[in-house]
Design an enzyme around this catalytic site. Structure first.
Site, PDB file in Angstrom:
ATOM      1  N   HIS A   1       0.855  -1.219  -0.068  1.00  0.00           N
ATOM      2  CA  HIS A   1       0.008  -0.032  -0.064  1.00  0.00           C
ATOM      3  C   HIS A   1       0.629   1.259   0.015  1.00  0.00           C
ATOM      4  O   HIS A   1       0.484   2.233   0.604  1.00  0.00           O
ATOM      5  CB  HIS A   1      -0.799  -0.040   1.096  1.00  0.00           C
ATOM      6  CG  HIS A   1      -1.961  -1.040   1.174  1.00  0.00           C
ATOM      7  ND1 HIS A   1      -3.200  -0.771   0.441  1.00  0.00           N
ATOM      8  CD2 HIS A   1      -2.059  -2.350   1.590  1.00  0.00           C
ATOM      9  CE1 HIS A   1      -3.968  -1.847   0.476  1.00  0.00           C
ATOM     10  NE2 HIS A   1      -3.468  -2.825   1.369  1.00  0.00           N
TER      11      HIS A   1
ATOM     12  N   ASP B   1      -1.051  -4.640   6.077  1.00  0.00           N
ATOM     13  CA  ASP B   1      -1.833  -5.768   5.098  1.00  0.00           C
ATOM     14  C   ASP B   1      -1.731  -5.874   3.799  1.00  0.00           C
ATOM     15  O   ASP B   1      -1.257  -4.970   3.326  1.00  0.00           O
ATOM     16  CB  ASP B   1      -3.440  -5.052   5.622  1.00  0.00           C
ATOM     17  CG  ASP B   1      -3.350  -3.628   5.056  1.00  0.00           C
ATOM     18  OD1 ASP B   1      -2.425  -2.944   5.144  1.00  0.00           O
ATOM     19  OD2 ASP B   1      -4.621  -3.401   4.035  1.00  0.00           O
ATOM     20  N   GLU B   2      -2.096  -7.080   3.394  1.00  0.00           N
ATOM     21  CA  GLU B   2      -2.202  -7.069   1.875  1.00  0.00           C
ATOM     22  C   GLU B   2      -0.809  -7.065   1.328  1.00  0.00           C
ATOM     23  O   GLU B   2      -0.946  -6.315   0.005  1.00  0.00           O
ATOM     24  CB  GLU B   2      -3.430  -6.446   1.113  1.00  0.00           C
ATOM     25  CG  GLU B   2      -4.561  -6.712   1.858  1.00  0.00           C
ATOM     26  CD  GLU B   2      -5.724  -5.890   1.114  1.00  0.00           C
ATOM     27  OE1 GLU B   2      -6.791  -6.173   0.842  1.00  0.00           O
ATOM     28  OE2 GLU B   2      -5.791  -4.415   1.078  1.00  0.00           O
ATOM     29  N   ALA B   3       0.171  -7.304   2.006  1.00  0.00           N
ATOM     30  CA  ALA B   3       1.571  -7.363   1.515  1.00  0.00           C
ATOM     31  C   ALA B   3       1.801  -8.598   0.361  1.00  0.00           C
ATOM     32  O   ALA B   3       2.803  -9.022   0.349  1.00  0.00           O
ATOM     33  CB  ALA B   3       2.574  -7.332   2.288  1.00  0.00           C
TER      34      ALA B   3
END
Ligand code: TNX
Length: 500
Positions: free
Chosen positions: A247, A310-312
């Site tokens: 992100h 998150d969401e790496a």
């Protein structure tokens, strides 16, 4: 009483969140009059008193001076509350001439005042002078929260919101005893807080947003400090988030050296996730993180710093661990406690850190293991309390990847018995995040947050034993006249019996 609809409800039956004890005193009615004073019997109540005065002066037209003398009619703020009220609770007693709020901390007074506001007629919330009377039904209330952490998050990265728009939301969440405000300040689409040692983060990375609007879409450090103070004056602690190592496209578009290939990424105005990563192997990455954490910590009085995590999906597992092993000590070095989306907790055994669970399942082995070790978990299950999820398939705003969340769905879960291996004692509280890929205005924020933000507040505060949709729905419905007075653009779900 034969049921909530058998007779006209009094404001005592309409409180959100539900207090621990409410004892009506039918023989007593208090009226706030032109000669009333807000009387301070304790210095810790000054900010709460100022907040109360700032709400009631415009609507009542009364002077409502704040005095250090406790005498005469009005609202009296005292210490020495019953120890049962704990860190954040309060007692509120309505007598013929005074409403007396006792609390052992400023937080307790802020919470008592939030209750008093709901005991007054809805027009007390108006910004212009209204006719009285300003009556409060007789009662003795003793109250304290189920959880210490009742949070709301606003994503100002996907779409930017001005300081005034953020303040409007802060006003709205404070009315429901929310005590933490999590600001999602960076993402692929934007970097929203000035970092003096890395000025291009905002000059370039803060120049656009989802949809491609152009502008100076960031807060200066002064504006951020003003927001932090505005929140504090409402009993709310700000938690800043800089999401990493994923992100991060806005940062990667601002500085070539943060990319492994040494090349700037183009700015991004779409809504995909999981495509960006800071360069894990470069030392400059950790110099960058150090500078950001140092500058932001210096202007953030709260204890928590949110590192995202998150969401790496573009970072390998080994690199994710390597990254967190270097970043977590940086946050500690600057005196802050790390909180983050729950993925990061698999990289550390530090039991003081706070994973925020955002999954859609009811079990997560890493989060359960952390709870077993002693970590407190912040609960934000996406399919329950993500405010950006659509209510139903006709909802124009929002997303549906975690499901459709009608009001009743957002209420019917128990934060203290939701995740396998994460019992009541391991739950720190509840946060309702509002992601803003599809949200552009205050009216949009309000449509998604109301009524579900009030639901989150109820889950975070009210005792577990009071959990009952049939009893909660009319209390929630009774909030509508207050929202109308404030011009809050709420979703009038047909599941809720809205009060006219
Ligand atoms: C997932 S939840 C995300 C966000 C998105 C959101 C949209 C989480 C920790 N990450 O990046 O904005 O879904 O609902």
């Amino acid at each position: 009483m034969t049921g909530p609809t058998a007779q006209a409800a009094t404001p005592l039956q309409e409180l959100v969140p539900q207090p621990v004890q409410v004892q009506p005193r039918a023989d007593i009615t208090f009226s706030l009059t032109a000669t009333a004073k807000i009387q301070l019997g304790t210095g810790t109540a000054r900010k709460p008193a100022e907040l109360l005065a700032s709400i009631l002066r415009p609507s009542t037209g009364y002077a409502l001076p704040i005095t250090d003398e406790v005498t005469g009619d009005g609202i009296v703020l005292l210490d020495n509350a019953d120890p049962k009220t704990g860190e954040e609770g309060y007692q509120l007693d309505v007598t013929p001439k005074q409403v007396i709020i006792r609390a052992n901390s400023a937080a307790g007074h802020f919470n008592g005042i939030a209750t008093l506001r709901q005991l007054l007629p809805p027009k007390a919330e108006a910004k212009t002078r209204q006719p009285g009377p300003w009556t409060v039904s007789g009662a003795s209330i003793l109250d304290h929260p189920r959880y210490q952490h009742r949070g709301a998050m606003l994503d100002v990265a996907r779409h930017f919101f001005t300081p005034d728009q953020v303040k409007r939301y802060l006003d709205q969440i404070a009315a429901y005893k929310i005590n933490y405000f999590h600001l999602h300040l960076s993402d692929d689409q934007g970097w929203r807080l000035e970092i003096k040692s890395w000025p291009d983060l905002t000059r370039i990375g803060g120049s656009t947003e989802v949809g491609g609007r152009k502008g100076q879409l960031h807060y200066t450090q002064e504006q951020y400090e003003d927001l932090v103070a505005y929140a504090a004056n409402r009993g709310i602690t700000v938690i800043p988030e800089f999401d990493m190592p994923g992100h991060t496209n806005a940062a990667l578009a601002s500085y070539a050296e943060l990319n492994c290939d040494g090349r700037k990424r183009p700015l991004y105005t779409g809504t995909d996730v999981g495509f960006s990563s800071l360069c894990i192997s470069k030392d400059i990455t950790y110099k960058f993180v150090d500078d950001v954490v140092r500058e932001v910590s210096a202007i953030t009085p709260g204890q928590y710093f949110h590192i995202g995590g998150d969401e790496a999906h573009s970072t390998s597992d080994a690199d994710f661990v390597k990254f967190m092993n270097r970043v977590l000590p940086i946050v500690k070095k600057y005196g802050k406690t790390t909180t983050g989306w729950h993925e990061f907790i698999k990289t550390t055994k530090d039991t003081t850190l706070v994973p925020q669970f955002w999954g859609t399942e009811t079990s997560d082995a890493n989060v359960a293991a952390a709870a077993q070790r002693g970590n407190e978990i912040l609960m934000s299950p996406a399919n329950r309390i993500y405010l950006d999820m659509k209510y139903n398939k006709n909802t124009k705003l929002g997303q549906d990847w975690a499901g459709l969340i009608e009001v009743k769905d957002s209420y019917n879960w128990n934060p203290g018995a939701y995740l396998d291996g994460v019992g009541e004692a391991s739950v720190r509280g509840v946060e309702a995040p509002l992601w803003t890929e599809t949200i552009r205005t205050s009216a949009d924020i309000e449509y998604m947050a109301f009524p579900r933000l009030a639901v989150a507040a109820e889950l975070g505060w009210a005792a577990a034993a009071t959990h009952n949709w049939d009893r909660f729905a009319p209390r929630l419905g009774a909030q509508a006249p207050r929202w109308k007075v404030q011009g809050i653009n709420y979703y009038a779900s047909s599941q809720v019996p809205w009060k006219k």
